[in-house]
Design an enzyme around this catalytic site. Structure first.
Site, PDB file in Angstrom:
ATOM      1  N   CYS A 112      -8.399  36.878  32.973  1.00 20.99           N
ATOM      2  CA  CYS A 112      -9.680  36.225  32.631  1.00 20.99           C
ATOM      3  C   CYS A 112     -10.031  35.086  33.583  1.00 20.99           C
ATOM      4  O   CYS A 112     -11.167  34.619  33.593  1.00 20.99           O
ATOM      5  CB  CYS A 112      -9.641  35.704  31.201  1.00 20.99           C
ATOM      6  N   HIS A 249     -14.785  29.920  30.002  1.00 20.86           N
ATOM      7  CA  HIS A 249     -14.454  31.301  29.640  1.00 20.86           C
ATOM      8  C   HIS A 249     -14.710  31.496  28.152  1.00 20.86           C
ATOM      9  O   HIS A 249     -14.256  30.701  27.327  1.00 20.86           O
ATOM     10  CB  HIS A 249     -12.982  31.563  29.993  1.00 20.86           C
ATOM     11  N   ASN A 279     -15.202  38.669  24.349  1.00 19.63           N
ATOM     12  CA  ASN A 279     -14.424  38.245  25.518  1.00 19.63           C
ATOM     13  C   ASN A 279     -14.453  39.366  26.559  1.00 19.63           C
ATOM     14  O   ASN A 279     -13.827  40.400  26.373  1.00 19.63           O
ATOM     15  CB  ASN A 279     -12.993  37.937  25.065  1.00 19.63           C
TER      16      ASN A 279
HETATM   17  O1  UT7 Z   1      -9.081  35.695  27.298  1.00 22.86           O
HETATM   18  C1  UT7 Z   1      -7.946  34.895  27.144  1.00 22.86           C
HETATM   19  C2  UT7 Z   1      -7.022  35.416  26.188  1.00 22.86           C
HETATM   20  N1  UT7 Z   1      -7.253  35.393  24.786  1.00 22.86           N
HETATM   21  C3  UT7 Z   1      -7.516  34.313  24.036  1.00 22.86           C
HETATM   22  O2  UT7 Z   1      -7.923  33.293  24.482  1.00 22.86           O
HETATM   23  C4  UT7 Z   1      -7.264  34.411  22.578  1.00 22.86           C
HETATM   24  C5  UT7 Z   1      -6.618  33.160  22.046  1.00 22.86           C
HETATM   25  N2  UT7 Z   1      -6.278  33.258  20.642  1.00 22.86           N
HETATM   26  C6  UT7 Z   1      -7.243  33.316  19.676  1.00 22.86           C
HETATM   27  O3  UT7 Z   1      -8.415  33.292  19.954  1.00 22.86           O
HETATM   28  C7  UT7 Z   1      -6.777  33.325  18.235  1.00 22.86           C
HETATM   29  O4  UT7 Z   1      -5.405  33.053  18.200  1.00 22.86           O
HETATM   30  C8  UT7 Z   1      -7.069  34.684  17.495  1.00 22.86           C
HETATM   31  C9  UT7 Z   1      -8.555  34.832  17.267  1.00 22.86           C
HETATM   32  C10 UT7 Z   1      -6.517  35.839  18.310  1.00 22.86           C
HETATM   33  C11 UT7 Z   1      -6.378  34.672  16.145  1.00 22.86           C
HETATM   34  O5  UT7 Z   1      -6.837  33.556  15.385  1.00 22.86           O
HETATM   35  P1  UT7 Z   1      -5.779  32.574  14.693  1.00 22.86           P
HETATM   36  O6  UT7 Z   1      -6.571  31.596  13.952  1.00 22.86           O
HETATM   37  O7  UT7 Z   1      -4.866  32.052  15.778  1.00 22.86           O
HETATM   38  O8  UT7 Z   1      -5.045  33.531  13.718  1.00 22.86           O
HETATM   39  P2  UT7 Z   1      -3.474  33.874  13.629  1.00 22.86           P
HETATM   40  O9  UT7 Z   1      -3.077  34.781  14.764  1.00 22.86           O
HETATM   41  O10 UT7 Z   1      -2.702  32.614  13.439  1.00 22.86           O
HETATM   42  O11 UT7 Z   1      -3.436  34.692  12.303  1.00 22.86           O
HETATM   43  C12 UT7 Z   1      -3.823  34.107  11.038  1.00 22.86           C
HETATM   44  C13 UT7 Z   1      -3.915  35.222  10.030  1.00 22.86           C
HETATM   45  C14 UT7 Z   1      -2.707  36.171  10.055  1.00 22.86           C
HETATM   46  O12 UT7 Z   1      -2.446  36.584   8.740  1.00 22.86           O
HETATM   47  P3  UT7 Z   1      -1.273  35.882   7.883  1.00 22.86           P
HETATM   48  O13 UT7 Z   1      -0.020  36.127   8.670  1.00 22.86           O
HETATM   49  O14 UT7 Z   1      -1.635  34.436   7.804  1.00 22.86           O
HETATM   50  O15 UT7 Z   1      -1.333  36.596   6.578  1.00 22.86           O
HETATM   51  C15 UT7 Z   1      -3.226  37.366  10.833  1.00 22.86           C
HETATM   52  O16 UT7 Z   1      -2.556  38.554  10.505  1.00 22.86           O
HETATM   53  O17 UT7 Z   1      -5.051  36.033  10.315  1.00 22.86           O
HETATM   54  C16 UT7 Z   1      -4.661  37.406  10.368  1.00 22.86           C
HETATM   55  N3  UT7 Z   1      -5.543  38.087  11.298  1.00 22.86           N
HETATM   56  C17 UT7 Z   1      -6.697  38.680  10.910  1.00 22.86           C
HETATM   57  N4  UT7 Z   1      -7.275  38.790   9.705  1.00 22.86           N
HETATM   58  C18 UT7 Z   1      -8.453  39.443   9.647  1.00 22.86           C
HETATM   59  C19 UT7 Z   1      -5.406  38.256  12.652  1.00 22.86           C
HETATM   60  N5  UT7 Z   1      -6.437  38.941  13.125  1.00 22.86           N
HETATM   61  C20 UT7 Z   1      -7.249  39.220  12.068  1.00 22.86           C
HETATM   62  C21 UT7 Z   1      -8.467  39.907  11.936  1.00 22.86           C
HETATM   63  N6  UT7 Z   1      -9.018  39.986  10.718  1.00 22.86           N
HETATM   64  N7  UT7 Z   1      -9.087  40.471  12.995  1.00 22.86           N
END
Ligand code: UT7
Length: 322
Positions: A112, A249, A279
């Site tokens: 990215c 980004h 993204n």
């Molecule tokens: O381009 C450069 C690379 N990418 C990025 O910059 C991405 C950077 N990371 C992020 O943007 C965020 O970490 C995400 C959007 C990917 C995830 O958000 P988060 O607030 O960090 O969520 P998390 O990974 O800590 O997960 C929290 C909860 C989990 O459930 P439990 O374990 O708390 O029950 C996940 O399983 O949210 C769950 N979860 C979802 N729930 C509904 C993860 N993805 C989803 C989803 N829908 N799509």
């Protein structure tokens, strides 16, 4: 001394739009979760174009916005991780499609952050006076490498391309530019390539997809963005307060908000189009810059900052007088 100037910009996003509701039908997610955790509502995804087609459309628009034509180009650089082929590169396909001369054309992979890397390389090439007019493009079709059964990634990624035509200038328009990488975190964001072969056997290979440790990448991003912008401000001696706009980004609206808060930059100075783009990897920054230009949010002679981060880990940014 010769410096670099942005002569024109262009971008292209496929017409086929995938909504949060569409994704909620295939994975356990919801519009409310995606919107509140990422800011994304819709994302363009192509069904019948390849990466060089997207790059071509963006490049045509960038060239149209200048008074030079494809035959005037001296170099083409494409940042991508999703080329039409492993070889040849997208840059050579784009060279043919544009009808450019027999000039050097090559791809770079910095995920990215790729477009900022391309800008950094092109800036140095123009300063060297070996090349005058350089086309740089960020183009990716992340839907090709997305696992649509993985809700951690499939709600984020999208397809698009953005381009910029650069040329020589007496004035220093690129006030500061810096790129960085840190190769000890490869498994935070990666995609498998070809497996190693044992005794010449050819094992069947499962299709590789992008895998990501989302929350670790999030933590890295909210550190990398302020780090980069502060360094650029130091190098250019331009206070962040004096920037007209920051084009970051577009990976997650929350990352942009965190960075703005830690840098004490008001949110109206942070360009945001992630709600409708998702993204788009290497295309994200040039699409956003072009949109800022097209919407008159960024005008000639205004000074803006740009910053990106991605797999590698890689990151970087620039402070530029448009
Ligand atoms: O381009 C450069 C690379 N990418 C990025 O910059 C991405 C950077 N990371 C992020 O943007 C965020 O970490 C995400 C959007 C990917 C995830 O958000 P988060 O607030 O960090 O969520 P998390 O990974 O800590 O997960 C929290 C909860 C989990 O459930 P439990 O374990 O708390 O029950 C996940 O399983 O949210 C769950 N979860 C979802 N729930 C509904 C993860 N993805 C989803 C989803 N829908 N799509």
């Amino acid at each position: 001394m010769t410096h670099t100037k942005i002569l024109g910009t262009g971008s292209y996003m496929p017409n086929h739009i995938i909504t949060n509701q569409d994704l909620a039908k295939i994975v356990d997610t919801s519009d409310a979760w995606i919107t509140s955790r990422t800011g994304i509502k819709n994302r363009p995804m192509t069904i019948d174009e390849n990466t060089s087609d997207l790059a071509y459309q963006a490049a045509l628009k960038a060239l149209e916005s200048t008074d030079i034509s494809a035959e005037d180009l001296d170099l083409i650089i494409v940042a991508t991780i999703t080329g039409d082929y492993v070889l040849p590169g997208v840059a050579q396909l784009l060279q043919r499609k544009l009808g450019a001369r027999m000039i050097p054309a090559f791809d770079i992979n910095a995920a990215c952050s790729g477009f900022i890397y391309a800008l950094d390389i092109a800036d140095k090439m123009i300063q060297s006076e070996a090349y005058r007019h350089i086309l740089i493009v960020g183009a990716d079709i992340l839907s090709k490498i997305t696992d649509f059964s993985d809700r951690n990634t499939c709600v984020l990624f999208a397809d698009g391309a953005g381009a910029m035509v650069l040329g020589p200038s007496k004035e220093k328009h690129i006030k500061a530019i810096q790129t960085f990488s840190k190769g000890d975190q490869e498994l935070l964001l990666y995609m498998d390539s070809y497996p190693l072969k044992k005794n010449f056997e050819t094992p069947p290979q499962a299709r590789p997809f992008v895998k990501m440790q989302g929350s670790d990448v999030f933590k890295f991003a909210v550190w990398a963005m302020p780090y980069t912008l502060n360094k650029l401000s130091e190098t250019s001696q331009i206070a962040l307060d004096d920037l007209e706009l920051i084009v970051a980004h577009q990976a997650n609206e929350r990352i942009i908000r965190y960075a703005a808060k830690s840098l004490k930059i008001p949110m109206d100075k942070m360009f945001m189009n992630i709600g409708k783009t998702g993204n788009t990897s290497a295309a994200s920054v040039p699409i956003a810059i072009d949109e800022a230009v097209q919407s008159n949010r960024l005008k000639r002679n205004q000074v803006f900052g740009t910053v990106a981060f991605g797999g590698g880990l890689t990151w970087g940014g620039a402070i530029i007088k448009y």
